[in-house]
Design an enzyme around this catalytic site. Sequence first.
Site, PDB file in Angstrom:
ATOM      1  N   VAL A  16     -12.121   1.119   0.180  1.00  0.00           N
ATOM      2  CA  VAL A  16     -12.181   2.139   1.096  1.00  0.00           C
ATOM      3  C   VAL A  16     -13.000   2.455   1.774  1.00  0.00           C
ATOM      4  O   VAL A  16     -13.045   2.670   3.425  1.00  0.00           O
ATOM      5  CB  VAL A  16     -11.359   3.266   0.069  1.00  0.00           C
ATOM      6  N   ILE A 138       0.273   6.246   3.223  1.00  0.00           N
ATOM      7  CA  ILE A 138       1.750   6.559   3.238  1.00  0.00           C
ATOM      8  C   ILE A 138       0.969   8.720   3.820  1.00  0.00           C
ATOM      9  O   ILE A 138       0.726   9.642   3.452  1.00  0.00           O
ATOM     10  CB  ILE A 138       2.522   7.469   3.034  1.00  0.00           C
ATOM     11  N   LYS A 207      -1.835  12.067  -9.211  1.00  0.00           N
ATOM     12  CA  LYS A 207      -1.209  12.449  -7.775  1.00  0.00           C
ATOM     13  C   LYS A 207      -0.062  13.702  -7.603  1.00  0.00           C
ATOM     14  O   LYS A 207       0.059  14.382  -6.984  1.00  0.00           O
ATOM     15  CB  LYS A 207      -0.659  10.703  -7.297  1.00  0.00           C
TER      16      LYS A 207
HETATM   17  P1  NAP Z   1     -15.140   1.183  -5.666  1.00  0.00           P
HETATM   18  O1  NAP Z   1     -13.998   0.071  -4.634  1.00  0.00           O
HETATM   19  O2  NAP Z   1     -15.190   1.337  -6.390  1.00  0.00           O
HETATM   20  O3  NAP Z   1     -16.137   1.959  -4.552  1.00  0.00           O
HETATM   21  C1  NAP Z   1     -17.115   2.785  -4.789  1.00  0.00           C
HETATM   22  C2  NAP Z   1     -17.655   3.164  -3.783  1.00  0.00           C
HETATM   23  O4  NAP Z   1     -18.842   3.864  -3.997  1.00  0.00           O
HETATM   24  C3  NAP Z   1     -19.157   2.240  -4.372  1.00  0.00           C
HETATM   25  O5  NAP Z   1     -19.266   1.505  -2.838  1.00  0.00           O
HETATM   26  C4  NAP Z   1     -19.729   2.965  -5.287  1.00  0.00           C
HETATM   27  O6  NAP Z   1     -21.184   1.986  -5.010  1.00  0.00           O
HETATM   28  C5  NAP Z   1     -19.783   3.934  -4.520  1.00  0.00           C
HETATM   29  N1  NAP Z   1     -21.122   4.969  -5.927  1.00  0.00           N
HETATM   30  C6  NAP Z   1     -19.676   4.805  -6.848  1.00  0.00           C
HETATM   31  N2  NAP Z   1     -20.424   6.116  -7.710  1.00  0.00           N
HETATM   32  C7  NAP Z   1     -21.748   6.847  -7.181  1.00  0.00           C
HETATM   33  C8  NAP Z   1     -22.978   7.394  -6.912  1.00  0.00           C
HETATM   34  N3  NAP Z   1     -23.126   7.865  -7.346  1.00  0.00           N
HETATM   35  N4  NAP Z   1     -24.110   7.752  -5.492  1.00  0.00           N
HETATM   36  C9  NAP Z   1     -23.383   6.748  -5.247  1.00  0.00           C
HETATM   37  N5  NAP Z   1     -22.740   5.574  -4.625  1.00  0.00           N
HETATM   38  C10 NAP Z   1     -21.445   5.646  -5.343  1.00  0.00           C
HETATM   39  O7  NAP Z   1     -13.771   2.762  -5.560  1.00  0.00           O
HETATM   40  P2  NAP Z   1     -12.780   2.248  -4.009  1.00  0.00           P
HETATM   41  O8  NAP Z   1     -11.409   1.474  -4.737  1.00  0.00           O
HETATM   42  O9  NAP Z   1     -13.408   2.748  -2.547  1.00  0.00           O
HETATM   43  O10 NAP Z   1     -12.208   4.570  -4.267  1.00  0.00           O
HETATM   44  C11 NAP Z   1     -12.901   4.671  -3.905  1.00  0.00           C
HETATM   45  C12 NAP Z   1     -11.506   6.237  -4.305  1.00  0.00           C
HETATM   46  O11 NAP Z   1     -10.373   6.295  -3.359  1.00  0.00           O
HETATM   47  C13 NAP Z   1     -11.590   6.373  -5.359  1.00  0.00           C
HETATM   48  O12 NAP Z   1     -11.630   7.801  -5.520  1.00  0.00           O
HETATM   49  C14 NAP Z   1      -9.929   6.215  -5.776  1.00  0.00           C
HETATM   50  O13 NAP Z   1      -9.412   6.702  -6.649  1.00  0.00           O
HETATM   51  C15 NAP Z   1      -9.450   6.946  -3.794  1.00  0.00           C
HETATM   52  N6  NAP Z   1      -8.251   5.317  -3.795  1.00  0.00           N
HETATM   53  C16 NAP Z   1      -8.482   4.399  -3.814  1.00  0.00           C
HETATM   54  C17 NAP Z   1      -7.059   3.260  -3.618  1.00  0.00           C
HETATM   55  C18 NAP Z   1      -7.284   2.172  -3.450  1.00  0.00           C
HETATM   56  O14 NAP Z   1      -6.766   1.628  -2.777  1.00  0.00           O
HETATM   57  N7  NAP Z   1      -8.345   1.633  -3.494  1.00  0.00           N
HETATM   58  C19 NAP Z   1      -6.689   4.204  -2.866  1.00  0.00           C
HETATM   59  C20 NAP Z   1      -6.085   5.715  -2.494  1.00  0.00           C
HETATM   60  C21 NAP Z   1      -7.230   6.105  -3.167  1.00  0.00           C
HETATM   61  P3  NAP Z   1     -21.774   0.623  -5.203  1.00  0.00           P
HETATM   62  O15 NAP Z   1     -20.821   0.135  -4.642  1.00  0.00           O
HETATM   63  O16 NAP Z   1     -23.511   0.323  -5.318  1.00  0.00           O
HETATM   64  O17 NAP Z   1     -21.021   0.298  -6.658  1.00  0.00           O
HETATM   65  N1  HSE Z   2      -5.445   1.869  -8.085  1.00  0.00           N
HETATM   66  C1  HSE Z   2      -4.426   3.730  -7.380  1.00  0.00           C
HETATM   67  C2  HSE Z   2      -3.017   2.695  -7.203  1.00  0.00           C
HETATM   68  C3  HSE Z   2      -4.807   3.606  -5.684  1.00  0.00           C
HETATM   69  O1  HSE Z   2      -2.508   1.677  -7.770  1.00  0.00           O
HETATM   70  O2  HSE Z   2      -2.036   2.948  -6.654  1.00  0.00           O
HETATM   71  C4  HSE Z   2      -3.518   4.270  -4.869  1.00  0.00           C
HETATM   72  O3  HSE Z   2      -4.058   5.804  -5.219  1.00  0.00           O
END
Ligand code: NAP
Ligand code: HSE
Length: 445
Positions: A16, A138, A207
């Site tokens: 994200v 959404i 959610k």
């Molecule tokens: P991700 O790809 O795992 O990215 C997490 C990021 O946070 C990485 O850059 C990681 O660093 C960094 N990080 C984690 N712990 C840290 C710490 N203690 N200190 C500093 N940096 C830290 O996760 P994501 O999919 O982007 O999701 C992020 C958030 O959005 C989550 O809460 C997730 O539930 C929410 N979300 C995700 C989606 C989706 O479709 N992916 C949709 C809706 C909501 P490194 O890169 O160095 O490991």
């Molecule tokens: N892991 C979540 C999903 C990302 O699959 O819907 C969005 O919150």
Amino acid sequence: MNDSPVRVGLLGCGTVGSSLISLLQRQNSLISARAGLNVVVAAVAVRDPDRPRPVGFADAILTTDAASIVVDPTIDVVVEVMGGIEPARALVLAALAAGKPVITANKALLAAHGAELFAAADAAGVDLLFEAAVAGGIPFIRPLRESLRGEPIGRVMGIMNGTTNYILTRMTEAGAQYSDALAEAQALGYAEADPTADVEGLDAAAKIAIVASIAFGVDVTDSMVDAEGISSITADDIAFATRNGFVIKLLAVAERFDTDHGDELIAAVHPVLVPATHPLSSVRDSFNAVFVEGEAVGELMFYGRGAGGDPTASAVLGDLIDASVNLRAGAHGSIGSLGTPRIRPSDQTSSAHYLSLVAVDRPGVLATIASVLGDNGVSIASMAQSAADSELGGSLADDEARLDFITHRVGRRELTATLAALRSLEAVRRVGSVIRVLSEEESES
Ligand code: NAP
Ligand code: HSE
């Protein structure tokens, strides 16, 4: 236009976070034209600074010290997209205490500590916005918070997890194996860092807890949500559903009941056989959809991409622009204080069910099973029997038959007693899947 830039501190640069940086780079002039803002990412915190990132930014703004960003007086707004509870909770609280609006996509954090964080934002007089935390791209939280503010909400029901919807779609339409479909969803950036949260229904539970809190004005946490995932759904369940005009979906439901003692709530996540005629059945791949039933407005449906970098970053960007405009205007929004919910115990809920058994194939067995159902007050809506040599009989021995029942609405307590009685029958070799059915009457209510 105010020429001074809005300086953003970004906590996390994964799926994200990197999409948000890319969107800000691509949409800079649009944001300037529409909102009169120049939004720049001024600091980025990650865990591993050596990991390659799919977006370009100056090395100098990268740090592993997230705590320094949230108290940095040159940072105006904090975006938390790192996930997890700690240190995210402490960082968000510190940012709010420092007077910085916060945007977060972190449903796990809000579902466990939402009331504390909302109160902290109110105390600091700044925004805490979280559109991306529910149903990805959404626009749903803002309509629920703002457009539906005067609307008593009766029920919210939807597909709120993109990963499981993708897996179920691939299993239904392409006969894919569960593990292969999960690996695809992970590769596409839909799944959480630990996909257990997706497939066991915990992500959707977080959610629906957030949604229930806003819709009903009470502090619903994820620990109050009755959650069941899709890991036990079999290819046979899917084949049965398809042959009988259903599609299996993982539904998150929050419902309010008026009782003599005040409102009672249900908040739950479970697989459901959805009639193929219902609009939710055609929500495919990583798409999400949310139904809202209001007193005056009737039924509303919100549909779009529920997961993935760009859709989620789009929701974060909308919040970021709103928070920046509010910050410049000295304004902020609030969801108000949250009351204490009364959750209806799950054994007091009811639903139609699909029930699959393997029994000995001999005269009188079906009558015995039917009388167990009848004795426990379970009314059969339809029933089908498959022999070992049929499409659904692949795993049967020669002396076994598979019996698939669809019941009318049955209370959870009666269903539990029925299953125990069936398991104790000598002629029942095993009780297989037990899955709720969205009945036509519920679909129309
Ligand atoms: P991700 O790809 O795992 O990215 C997490 C990021 O946070 C990485 O850059 C990681 O660093 C960094 N990080 C984690 N712990 C840290 C710490 N203690 N200190 C500093 N940096 C830290 O996760 P994501 O999919 O982007 O999701 C992020 C958030 O959005 C989550 O809460 C997730 O539930 C929410 N979300 C995700 C989606 C989706 O479709 N992916 C949709 C809706 C909501 P490194 O890169 O160095 O490991
Ligand atoms: N892991 C979540 C999903 C990302 O699959 O819907 C969005 O919150």
